[in-house]
Scaffold this motif. Sequence first.
Motif, PDB file in Angstrom:
ATOM      1  N   GLY A  90       0.793  -1.222   0.000  1.00  0.00           N
ATOM      2  CA  GLY A  90       0.000   0.000   0.000  1.00  0.00           C
ATOM      3  C   GLY A  90       0.829   1.278   0.000  1.00  0.00           C
ATOM      4  N   ASP A  91       2.121   1.186  -0.293  1.00  0.00           N
ATOM      5  CA  ASP A  91       3.004   2.352  -0.298  1.00  0.00           C
ATOM      6  C   ASP A  91       3.326   2.724  -1.748  1.00  0.00           C
ATOM      7  N   ARG A  92       2.380   3.377  -2.390  1.00  0.00           N
ATOM      8  CA  ARG A  92       2.494   3.712  -3.812  1.00  0.00           C
ATOM      9  C   ARG A  92       3.681   4.638  -4.093  1.00  0.00           C
ATOM     10  N   ASP A  93       3.945   5.603  -3.235  1.00  0.00           N
ATOM     11  CA  ASP A  93       5.048   6.542  -3.471  1.00  0.00           C
ATOM     12  C   ASP A  93       6.392   5.815  -3.502  1.00  0.00           C
ATOM     13  N   THR A  94       6.584   4.903  -2.565  1.00  0.00           N
ATOM     14  CA  THR A  94       7.818   4.121  -2.541  1.00  0.00           C
ATOM     15  C   THR A  94       7.898   3.232  -3.777  1.00  0.00           C
ATOM     16  N   ALA A  95       6.781   2.633  -4.141  1.00  0.00           N
ATOM     17  CA  ALA A  95       6.749   1.787  -5.344  1.00  0.00           C
ATOM     18  C   ALA A  95       7.154   2.599  -6.566  1.00  0.00           C
ATOM     19  N   LEU A  96       6.622   3.804  -6.697  1.00  0.00           N
ATOM     20  CA  LEU A  96       6.957   4.651  -7.849  1.00  0.00           C
ATOM     21  C   LEU A  96       8.444   4.994  -7.879  1.00  0.00           C
ATOM     22  N   ARG A  97       9.040   5.231  -6.719  1.00  0.00           N
ATOM     23  CA  ARG A  97      10.490   5.519  -6.669  1.00  0.00           C
ATOM     24  C   ARG A  97      11.298   4.317  -7.154  1.00  0.00           C
ATOM     25  N   TYR A  98      10.900   3.119  -6.722  1.00  0.00           N
ATOM     26  CA  TYR A  98      11.623   1.927  -7.166  1.00  0.00           C
ATOM     27  C   TYR A  98      11.386   1.642  -8.649  1.00  0.00           C
TER      28      TYR A  98
ATOM     29  N   ALA B 209       7.644  -3.364 -18.449  1.00  0.00           N
ATOM     30  CA  ALA B 209       6.365  -2.903 -18.993  1.00  0.00           C
ATOM     31  C   ALA B 209       5.464  -2.421 -17.850  1.00  0.00           C
ATOM     32  N   GLU B 210       5.468  -3.173 -16.768  1.00  0.00           N
ATOM     33  CA  GLU B 210       4.678  -2.803 -15.585  1.00  0.00           C
ATOM     34  C   GLU B 210       5.119  -1.443 -15.047  1.00  0.00           C
ATOM     35  N   ALA B 211       6.436  -1.253 -14.911  1.00  0.00           N
ATOM     36  CA  ALA B 211       6.976   0.002 -14.385  1.00  0.00           C
ATOM     37  C   ALA B 211       6.641   1.162 -15.316  1.00  0.00           C
ATOM     38  N   ARG B 212       6.872   0.968 -16.598  1.00  0.00           N
ATOM     39  CA  ARG B 212       6.618   2.053 -17.557  1.00  0.00           C
ATOM     40  C   ARG B 212       5.135   2.420 -17.607  1.00  0.00           C
ATOM     41  N   ALA B 213       4.271   1.429 -17.537  1.00  0.00           N
ATOM     42  CA  ALA B 213       2.832   1.706 -17.571  1.00  0.00           C
ATOM     43  C   ALA B 213       2.407   2.524 -16.354  1.00  0.00           C
ATOM     44  N   LEU B 214       2.852   2.127 -15.188  1.00  0.00           N
ATOM     45  CA  LEU B 214       2.468   2.844 -13.971  1.00  0.00           C
ATOM     46  C   LEU B 214       3.061   4.249 -13.960  1.00  0.00           C
ATOM     47  N   LEU B 215       4.330   4.370 -14.333  1.00  0.00           N
ATOM     48  CA  LEU B 215       4.954   5.694 -14.373  1.00  0.00           C
ATOM     49  C   LEU B 215       4.288   6.571 -15.432  1.00  0.00           C
ATOM     50  N   GLY B 216       3.871   5.951 -16.536  1.00  0.00           N
ATOM     51  CA  GLY B 216       3.163   6.693 -17.581  1.00  0.00           C
ATOM     52  C   GLY B 216       1.824   7.211 -17.104  1.00  0.00           C
ATOM     53  N   GLN B 217       1.110   6.404 -16.315  1.00  0.00           N
ATOM     54  CA  GLN B 217      -0.175   6.832 -15.759  1.00  0.00           C
ATOM     55  C   GLN B 217       0.026   8.029 -14.846  1.00  0.00           C
ATOM     56  N   VAL B 218       1.049   7.970 -14.020  1.00  0.00           N
ATOM     57  CA  VAL B 218       1.326   9.059 -13.093  1.00  0.00           C
ATOM     58  C   VAL B 218       1.691  10.324 -13.861  1.00  0.00           C
ATOM     59  N   ALA B 219       2.532  10.191 -14.890  1.00  0.00           N
ATOM     60  CA  ALA B 219       2.968  11.340 -15.677  1.00  0.00           C
ATOM     61  C   ALA B 219       1.801  11.983 -16.417  1.00  0.00           C
ATOM     62  N   SER B 220       0.863  11.154 -16.887  1.00  0.00           N
ATOM     63  CA  SER B 220      -0.263  11.703 -17.640  1.00  0.00           C
ATOM     64  C   SER B 220      -1.234  12.459 -16.755  1.00  0.00           C
ATOM     65  N   ARG B 221      -1.195  12.212 -15.467  1.00  0.00           N
ATOM     66  CA  ARG B 221      -2.094  12.904 -14.516  1.00  0.00           C
ATOM     67  C   ARG B 221      -1.488  14.193 -13.998  1.00  0.00           C
TER      68      ARG B 221
END
Length: 184
Positions: free
Chosen positions: A143-151, A170-182
């Motif tokens: 449940g620590d999304r911020d830490t997950a995003l850093r890793y 692919a998992e990392a890029r997709a999640l980071l892409g979602q964050v960047a698009s927001r």
Amino acid sequence: WAVSINHFARGLGAARSGDTAAAEAEQTAISNIRKNLDPTTQPYLREEVSVHEEMLSAWIAYAGGNFPDAIRLAGAAADREDAVDKHPVTPGEVLPARELYADLLQATGNPAEALQNYRALLKRSPNRFNALLGAAQSAMAAGDRDTALRYYAALTAIAPEGSSKRAGLAEARALLGQVASREP
């Protein structure tokens, strides 16, 4: 020691694939190697063979559904490996015991504890792909999304041109892409 690595790799693959009979055969081979090591074998190499044997026991226990023994054995193997300084002229561990222990913790539903172990490994061996990925996934599961995003960001930084088909990228890029698009 070098022969033990081959048995360890085959045994770990077998255990993680659910083929406990093949994993047990490889573990027996490692046990025989350990028992027959020349008494003058360097302590580091002797200890690594023991770590291979114990970690393989952990994954065999996991494959057999014995999660408490799997975690106990993997933790002991990781502590053993951490306690011995790497010999200066040998390569690093094929798969660090601490990483395999964290993998087991994650697989048995202990993401917060897995994250602690990935972090400990990353201090000793910075930028290991599998440890960064495991840390990100464990943080997310805890449940620590911020830490997950850093890793995940660290993972994509060490593999900027890596194949998006590789597990985790692919998992990392997709999640980071979602964050960047927001972001505004």
